[in-house]
Write a protein that holds these residues in place. Structure first.
Motif, mmCIF file in Angstrom:
data_model
loop_
_atom_site.group_PDB
_atom_site.id
_atom_site.type_symbol
_atom_site.label_atom_id
_atom_site.label_comp_id
_atom_site.label_asym_id
_atom_site.label_seq_id
_atom_site.Cartn_x
_atom_site.Cartn_y
_atom_site.Cartn_z
ATOM 1 N N LYS A 12 41.628 26.324 -82.728
ATOM 2 C CA LYS A 12 41.141 27.293 -81.719
ATOM 3 C C LYS A 12 42.274 28.222 -81.292
ATOM 4 O O LYS A 12 42.071 29.420 -81.102
ATOM 5 N N GLN A 16 40.206 30.211 -85.002
ATOM 6 C CA GLN A 16 39.183 29.743 -85.954
ATOM 7 C C GLN A 16 37.916 29.298 -85.220
ATOM 8 O O GLN A 16 37.961 28.929 -84.051
ATOM 9 N N GLU A 17 36.811 29.317 -85.985
ATOM 10 C CA GLU A 17 35.543 28.827 -85.432
ATOM 11 C C GLU A 17 35.484 27.317 -85.637
ATOM 12 O O GLU A 17 35.722 26.831 -86.754
ATOM 13 N N THR A 19 33.554 23.686 -85.963
ATOM 14 C CA THR A 19 32.246 23.200 -86.420
ATOM 15 C C THR A 19 31.572 22.476 -85.248
ATOM 16 O O THR A 19 32.251 22.042 -84.303
ATOM 17 N N VAL A 47 40.078 28.165 -75.728
ATOM 18 C CA VAL A 47 38.720 28.741 -75.752
ATOM 19 C C VAL A 47 38.674 29.982 -74.861
ATOM 20 O O VAL A 47 38.127 31.019 -75.239
ATOM 21 N N ASN A 50 40.634 32.767 -76.891
ATOM 22 C CA ASN A 50 40.113 33.207 -78.200
ATOM 23 C C ASN A 50 38.594 33.224 -78.300
ATOM 24 O O ASN A 50 38.055 33.691 -79.303
ATOM 25 N N MET A 52 34.422 31.964 -78.219
ATOM 26 C CA MET A 52 33.589 31.115 -79.074
ATOM 27 C C MET A 52 32.474 31.967 -79.673
ATOM 28 O O MET A 52 32.081 32.981 -79.087
ATOM 29 N N SER A 53 31.954 31.526 -80.810
ATOM 30 C CA SER A 53 30.784 32.176 -81.427
ATOM 31 C C SER A 53 29.519 31.636 -80.740
ATOM 32 O O SER A 53 29.575 30.631 -80.011
ATOM 33 N N ASP A 54 28.372 32.280 -81.025
ATOM 34 C CA ASP A 54 27.095 31.767 -80.495
ATOM 35 C C ASP A 54 26.897 30.309 -80.904
ATOM 36 O O ASP A 54 26.489 29.474 -80.092
ATOM 37 N N GLU A 56 29.123 28.039 -81.711
ATOM 38 C CA GLU A 56 30.039 27.131 -80.991
ATOM 39 C C GLU A 56 29.557 26.890 -79.559
ATOM 40 O O GLU A 56 29.570 25.769 -79.058
ATOM 41 N N ARG A 57 29.132 27.980 -78.894
ATOM 42 C CA ARG A 57 28.694 27.825 -77.495
ATOM 43 C C ARG A 57 27.445 26.953 -77.401
ATOM 44 O O ARG A 57 27.310 26.136 -76.492
ATOM 45 N N ASP A 180 32.589 31.881 -72.108
ATOM 46 C CA ASP A 180 32.516 30.804 -73.109
ATOM 47 C C ASP A 180 32.489 29.415 -72.467
ATOM 48 O O ASP A 180 32.076 28.457 -73.109
#
Ligand code: URA
Length: 439
Positions: A12, A16-17, A19, A47, A50, A52-54, A56-57, A180
């Protein structure tokens, strides 16, 4: 040996994203206390910086939801729906929305919070009804939903323990203000309630958590994406919170005003916003067919014929409250020993604005908010707006009344109220509370 989160923190840190399994590992470590706080806090900051993606959230919200009890309602013969508001001054919509949605055939298992700072909490308001219990177990909550169709209670200790741990750590590490974190934190609790449909009332303005429309839109979009990602029918309305909602600000006075709306009266903007939020939820649930009658007409009818008020009374009784207080506000708690202090218009004209934050702070000065030590608010004190935005006013005409118990707080409250009101020469434009719909 404890969990070693170093690889996740490094990922993070480097943008990076993660999993879903990695997000789960972090939340599990927080729930079980198996990683040192320094690692949890480092992840929170990575977090925040940087993002989070949808995905990840959604994973973050679901992992927190699964950290404790998750309520299910499959045994009911009705669809379930709930509402969340990000909080504002005079926002008593939940007290009306829940019984009104129950009248529309929905089961409403609503878990609400207490006031934070100058914003009032739904539970504090309801506790001004003698005997009303907000500490129901999940079995008691289930029984009230089955019997009445709606319940409004507090969070049980078993619901979303990971959020409690992480929120505490966030408050100690300056990592609270990040979408996030905020969106998964709010949504984990709403998802754990188990309602199939969720409408979010995201407030924008001086009296709101989100001060700008762009910030509020972003929070709403992110929360809607989490809800959808978790398989719930979710939509949001962005609504204004520059002026108090309705005329009452305080605990007992807000119950009184909610009852006015539930009996088909009360301020139009409060009635309309509640109906907007019911209509949005019913639309999100895909339930457009209400027997050939428009949804709005059905909602207005349930307010005007008293059926939503009867439903509210039934909920109060089922939660141990004195239902006669619903019909007789003199029985609400905190009414004894109150005095009134009148504020008059500094000049004649049209009220162009009443700053929501200042009114919220004024009521807090009177003792209507939760103390910094967690002490309970005074249920009786409050503000009543005799005139509201858009009204014509004569010089010296009363525009607000403070319900108080004297003391130093009264002078401070009067000063805040005086600073809150703006009287102009020209009428203000139409004040529609709903700015945008996000679905
Ligand atoms: N409310 C929540 O529940 N969580 C946050 O992070 C902020 C507000």
């Amino acid at each position: 040996m404890g969990t070693d989160l170093r690889d996740l923190i490094a990922a993070k840190r480097d943008g990076q994203e993660l999993t879903p399994e990695q997000v789960q590992e972090f939340v599990t470590a927080a729930t079980e206390g198996s990683a040192p706080e320094v690692q949890l806090a480092s992840m929170l900051m990575a977090v925040l910086i940087n993002g989070m993606s949808d995905a990840e959230r959604t994973g973050y919200a679901l992992a927190m939801m699964n950290s404790g009890e998750v309520l299910t309602w499959d045994h009911l013969d009705r669809p379930t729906a709930d509402k969340h508001s990000t909080g504002g001054i005079g926002d008593k919509v939940s007290l009306i929305w829940a019984p009104l949605m129950a009248e529309m055939g929905y089961a409403v298992p609503m878990i609400s919070g207490r006031g934070l700072g100058h914003t009032g909490g739904t539970l504090d308001k309801l506790e001004s009804i003698p005997g009303f219990r907000t500490d129901l177990s999940s079995a008691e909550m289930d029984a009230v939903v089955q019997h009445v169709g709606c319940v409004i209670t507090g969070q049980t200790a078993d619901l979303v323990p990971a959020d409690r741990t992480l929120y505490d750590l966030r408050s100690r590490t300056a990592t609270v203000p990040s979408v996030d974190h905020i969106a998964p934190s709010i949504m984990s609790k709403k998802l754990a309630e188990g309602a199939a449909t969720l409408v979010l009332d995201v407030k924008v303005g001086t009296g709101a958590f989100m001060k700008t429309r762009d910030d509020a839109r972003r929070l709403a979009e992110v929360m809607v994406a989490i809800g959808r990602g978790a398989g719930r029918n979710t939509c949001a309305l962005l609504t204004t919170m520059d002026a108090p909602l309705g005329r009452a600000v305080g605990n007992a006075v807000e119950v009184d005003e909610s009852v006015d709306v539930l009996r088909g009266a009360g301020p139009m903007e409060l009635r309309e916003l509640t109906v907007d939020l019911c209509e949005a939820a019913i639309g999100a649930a895909g339930d457009e067919d209400m027997g050939g009658i428009s949804i709005r007409d059905k909602l207005y009818a349930a307010l005007d014929d008293g059926s939503a008020l009867d439903r509210f009374g039934a909920m109060v009784a089922a939660q141990g409250g004195d239902a006669t207080a619903v019909f007789d506000p003199s029985k609400l708690l905190g009414g004894e020993g109150l005095s009134e202090s009148i504020l008059v218009a500094p000049r004649g004209g049209v009220i162009a604005g009443i700053d929501a934050l200042s009114v919220g702070l004024a009521v807090a000065e009177l003792g209507g908010g939760r103390g910094s030590d967690g002490s309970a608010p005074d249920p009786g004190v409050g503000a009543w707006l005799e005139a509201h935005v858009g009204d014509h006013i004569e010089p010296g005409q009363p525009w607000a009344r403070l319900l108080h118990r004297g003391g130093a707080g009264l002078d401070a409250a009067r000063a805040r109220m005086k600073a809150a009101v703006v009287v102009a020469n020209v009428p203000a434009g139409a004040d529609d509370r709903v700015l945008e719909r996000i679905s």
